[in-house]
Enzyme design. Structure first.
Site, PDB file in Angstrom:
ATOM      1  N   ASN A   1       0.822  -1.220   0.000  1.00  0.00           N
ATOM      2  CA  ASN A   1       0.000   0.000   0.000  1.00  0.00           C
ATOM      3  C   ASN A   1       0.851   1.263   0.000  1.00  0.00           C
ATOM      4  O   ASN A   1       0.601   2.190  -0.773  1.00  0.00           O
ATOM      5  CB  ASN A   1      -0.960  -0.011   1.198  1.00  0.00           C
ATOM      6  CG  ASN A   1      -1.942  -1.161   1.125  1.00  0.00           C
ATOM      7  OD1 ASN A   1      -1.983  -1.864   0.113  1.00  0.00           O
ATOM      8  ND2 ASN A   1      -2.721  -1.368   2.163  1.00  0.00           N
TER       9      ASN A   1
ATOM     10  N   HIS B   1     -16.651  36.094 -32.043  1.00  0.00           N
ATOM     11  CA  HIS B   1     -17.779  35.335 -32.647  1.00  0.00           C
ATOM     12  C   HIS B   1     -17.394  34.762 -34.017  1.00  0.00           C
ATOM     13  O   HIS B   1     -18.267  34.553 -34.860  1.00  0.00           O
ATOM     14  CB  HIS B   1     -19.031  36.209 -32.802  1.00  0.00           C
ATOM     15  CG  HIS B   1     -19.370  37.003 -31.588  1.00  0.00           C
ATOM     16  ND1 HIS B   1     -20.228  36.572 -30.619  1.00  0.00           N
ATOM     17  CD2 HIS B   1     -18.922  38.220 -31.171  1.00  0.00           C
ATOM     18  CE1 HIS B   1     -20.323  37.481 -29.650  1.00  0.00           C
ATOM     19  NE2 HIS B   1     -19.528  38.484 -29.960  1.00  0.00           N
TER      20      HIS B   1
ATOM     21  N   SER C   1      -5.777  11.774 -48.590  1.00  0.00           N
ATOM     22  CA  SER C   1      -6.990  10.968 -48.596  1.00  0.00           C
ATOM     23  C   SER C   1      -6.794   9.839 -49.587  1.00  0.00           C
ATOM     24  O   SER C   1      -6.164  10.016 -50.625  1.00  0.00           O
ATOM     25  CB  SER C   1      -8.167  11.849 -49.020  1.00  0.00           C
ATOM     26  OG  SER C   1      -9.200  11.046 -49.543  1.00  0.00           O
TER      27      SER C   1
ATOM     28  N   LYS D   1      -6.625  16.196 -51.418  1.00  0.00           N
ATOM     29  CA  LYS D   1      -6.680  16.455 -49.967  1.00  0.00           C
ATOM     30  C   LYS D   1      -5.326  16.458 -49.277  1.00  0.00           C
ATOM     31  O   LYS D   1      -4.460  15.640 -49.554  1.00  0.00           O
ATOM     32  CB  LYS D   1      -7.558  15.402 -49.278  1.00  0.00           C
ATOM     33  CG  LYS D   1      -9.024  15.506 -49.583  1.00  0.00           C
ATOM     34  CD  LYS D   1      -9.656  16.808 -49.127  1.00  0.00           C
ATOM     35  CE  LYS D   1      -9.876  16.837 -47.633  1.00  0.00           C
ATOM     36  NZ  LYS D   1     -10.905  15.876 -47.214  1.00  0.00           N
TER      37      LYS D   1
ATOM     38  N   GLU E   1      -6.039  17.873 -35.638  1.00  0.00           N
ATOM     39  CA  GLU E   1      -7.344  17.219 -35.424  1.00  0.00           C
ATOM     40  C   GLU E   1      -7.260  16.171 -34.322  1.00  0.00           C
ATOM     41  O   GLU E   1      -8.142  16.065 -33.470  1.00  0.00           O
ATOM     42  CB  GLU E   1      -7.817  16.539 -36.710  1.00  0.00           C
ATOM     43  CG  GLU E   1      -8.307  17.493 -37.774  1.00  0.00           C
ATOM     44  CD  GLU E   1      -8.623  16.736 -39.059  1.00  0.00           C
ATOM     45  OE1 GLU E   1      -9.792  16.394 -39.261  1.00  0.00           O
ATOM     46  OE2 GLU E   1      -7.697  16.471 -39.853  1.00  0.00           O
TER      47      GLU E   1
ATOM     48  N   TYR F   1      -6.451   2.342   2.453  1.00  0.00           N
ATOM     49  CA  TYR F   1      -6.295   1.809   1.096  1.00  0.00           C
ATOM     50  C   TYR F   1      -7.461   0.899   0.721  1.00  0.00           C
ATOM     51  O   TYR F   1      -7.906   0.070   1.510  1.00  0.00           O
ATOM     52  CB  TYR F   1      -4.979   1.008   0.974  1.00  0.00           C
ATOM     53  CG  TYR F   1      -4.851   0.353  -0.390  1.00  0.00           C
ATOM     54  CD1 TYR F   1      -4.355   1.053  -1.478  1.00  0.00           C
ATOM     55  CD2 TYR F   1      -5.298  -0.960  -0.603  1.00  0.00           C
ATOM     56  CE1 TYR F   1      -4.286   0.476  -2.737  1.00  0.00           C
ATOM     57  CE2 TYR F   1      -5.230  -1.545  -1.860  1.00  0.00           C
ATOM     58  CZ  TYR F   1      -4.718  -0.821  -2.913  1.00  0.00           C
ATOM     59  OH  TYR F   1      -4.651  -1.387  -4.171  1.00  0.00           O
TER      60      TYR F   1
ATOM     61  N   GLN G   1      -6.291   0.609  -7.424  1.00  0.00           N
ATOM     62  CA  GLN G   1      -5.521   0.005  -8.518  1.00  0.00           C
ATOM     63  C   GLN G   1      -5.970   0.578  -9.871  1.00  0.00           C
ATOM     64  O   GLN G   1      -5.224   0.581 -10.831  1.00  0.00           O
ATOM     65  CB  GLN G   1      -5.693  -1.514  -8.490  1.00  0.00           C
ATOM     66  CG  GLN G   1      -4.875  -2.242  -9.531  1.00  0.00           C
ATOM     67  CD  GLN G   1      -4.784  -3.718  -9.222  1.00  0.00           C
ATOM     68  OE1 GLN G   1      -4.141  -4.129  -8.263  1.00  0.00           O
ATOM     69  NE2 GLN G   1      -5.441  -4.535 -10.018  1.00  0.00           N
TER      70      GLN G   1
ATOM     71  N   LYS H   1      -4.210   3.781 -12.196  1.00  0.00           N
ATOM     72  CA  LYS H   1      -3.013   3.811 -13.033  1.00  0.00           C
ATOM     73  C   LYS H   1      -3.279   4.020 -14.509  1.00  0.00           C
ATOM     74  O   LYS H   1      -2.643   4.870 -15.144  1.00  0.00           O
ATOM     75  CB  LYS H   1      -2.185   2.548 -12.806  1.00  0.00           C
ATOM     76  CG  LYS H   1      -1.514   2.605 -11.452  1.00  0.00           C
ATOM     77  CD  LYS H   1      -0.955   1.297 -11.002  1.00  0.00           C
ATOM     78  CE  LYS H   1      -0.911   1.267  -9.497  1.00  0.00           C
ATOM     79  NZ  LYS H   1      -2.252   1.287  -8.837  1.00  0.00           N
TER      80      LYS H   1
END
Ligand code: ARG
Length: 469
Positions: free
Chosen positions: A120, A166, A287, A293, A300, A327, A332, A335
């Protein structure tokens, strides 16, 4: 986890004494964390070395036992680094895997390492050591990105672009000023991480399972050896709270939110419609169907990955919220969200730090966009105020001039003096000084303003701050 699901159930060597049957094979896999917590192997070994050193100093281990343990752990460190270590799900987690291997290598002395500690306090220590290193690596990527932004700001201090509110053209700004706005956000992210690091860097080791230990441990020794700035003062709190990880995730979420905002702008700016910047080919993809493209994948993805980081913050908050002291195995689950937050933030910062210095700025196109859209309308209103008109009246006058411009497809700077004087007879030839883009940005010449001289001064201050880190 595929290779671990057919692990044969075995009597667990660490606690087999209490049990009359082996752990269920599925439960063994279900409760194991070794697949992900092996990421903290180095920290686990460092923590164990410090613990053994301290135990020897206070007389719980002999000097010879300490040396055997440290040599054994260093050998295991090499096995792990070389990819030779065999991780076993039957041994549940990184801590028991390493300890069992130590005993395998050095015999009975290996079994003494765990004296006066528990998994612990061990795991709580490992996470803090791991996160401290992770924060340091992240901070240097923040600095690298900021340095790139300051370079860009200096290079583009005079470059004019439309500023938006805006997403409508508002007033002209300089591109350098815009980059320094991003940089300010990163300064605050940096500060937050540095501040969070102070609370990460406190040592739970010595809390043992929850109540401390009966051995005469000296926690100041282990803290010094591990570079902790402080010690968790209460054993119950030390083994249980993960607020430091939550705090890091909150700081990470904010930093990702900033990167996501940058990304949104880059995606817009790289479009044919804006055409403000060109991202280097090596940061884009094409693409498979549309040959024309060039997609801004890196921004993104960074924008998209912000979602998972925000999600991890909520996961950890929810994980912690109802836990009683001390604990609980729930912890666990801290993580994977934490590790993924660290990796995601680091990688996003890294991609940005690499990409930004190579950004190509399309000055003509930005200038053209700033010229359109009546971006100097406020400057005309301010001009009238300086000639004695109250601001609300000047606002009205300029509104009419803009209406005329819209109807006749003419920007303010393109109107003749006669045309402008229809709206107010106090307008004179000097009006063109303020209707130009340069006139507009140069006039905002104060601390925090967009004038190129201010941008250069702000960039110099930022550079000095970065150099002082
Ligand atoms: N793998 C555990 C974790 O990640 C280590 C601590 C386990 N402690 C226990 N008493 N079962 O939290």
């Amino acid at each position: 986890m595929s290779d671990s699901s057919n692990t044969k159930p075995t009597q667990n060597i660490q606690w087999g004494g209490r049990f009359t049957e082996a752990t269920d094979a599925f439960v063994q896999v279900f409760t194991a964390s070794v697949d992900f917590d092996q990421k903290m192997a180095e920290q686990d070994i460092n923590g164990s070395i410090a613990h053994a050193t301290m135990l020897a100093e206070v007389g719980v281990l002999t000097a010879d036992e300490k040396t055997q343990i440290i040599d054994g752990l260093e050998a295991i460190r090499q096995e792990i680094r070389n990819g030779e270590f065999e991780w076993s799900v039957a041994l549940e987690d990184v801590h028991m895997n390493i300890e069992a291997r130590l005993t395998q290598r050095i015999g009975i002395t290996g079994k003494k390492l765990h004296t006066g500690r528990s998994r612990n306090d061990q795991v709580a220590t490992d996470i803090r050591l791991y996160l401290r290193d992770a924060i340091d690596a992240i901070l240097s990527e923040v600095t690298r990105l900021q340095t790139g932004l300051v370079d860009l700001a200096e290079r583009e201090a005079d470059t004019i672009m439309p500023g938006f509110t805006h997403l409508q053209t508002a007033q002209p700004v300089t591109f350098g000023h815009h980059m320094l706005a991003w940089n300010e956000m990163l300064f605050r992210d940096y500060e937050r991480l540095v501040d969070c690091r102070k609370r990460v860097n406190r040592m739970p080791l010595g809390s043992a399972a929850l109540a401390g230990t009966t051995y005469p441990i000296d926690r100041t020794i282990t803290a010094r050896l591990l570079g902790f700035e402080g010690i968790c003062e209460n054993s119950l709190d030390g083994v249980s709270d993960r607020d430091f990880a939550i705090e890091f995730c909150a700081a990470a979420s904010l930093c990702m939110t900033h990167l996501s905002r940058f990304s949104e702008e880059l995606v817009l700016w790289a479009s044919a419609q804006f055409n403000f910047v060109d991202l280097p080919d090596r940061f884009c993809t094409g693409s498979s169907i549309m040959p024309q493209k060039k997609n801004p994948d890196v921004p993104e993805l960074v924008r998209g990955k912000t979602g998972r980081v925000n999600g991890h913050l909520i996961s950890l908050l929810t994980l912690m919220k109802s836990q009683c002291l001390a604990y609980n195995k729930d912890n666990q689950e801290d993580k994977e969200p934490l590790f993924d937050t660290v990796d995601t933030l680091f990688n996003c910062l890294r991609a940005y730090a690499d990409m930004m210095p190579a950004l190509q700025v399309k000055k003509d196109s930005m200038r053209e966009a700033a010229r359109r859209g009546f971006s100097t309308a406020t400057d005309l209103a301010d001009y009238l105020v300086k000639k004695g008109m109250p601001f609300r009246d000047s606002h009205e006058v300029v509104g009419k001039a803009v209406g005329y411009g819209v109807a006749n497809q003419k920007d303010l700077a393109d109107m003749s003096l006669d045309e402008l004087q229809q709206f107010s007879d106090i307008i004179r030839e000097d009006v063109y000084d303020v209707l130009t883009l340069e006139g507009s940005v140069n006039a905002r010449n104060h601390l925090g303003g967009t004038a190129p001289v201010q941008v250069r001064a702000a960039a110099a201050r930022a550079r000095a701050q970065l150099a002082a880190r």
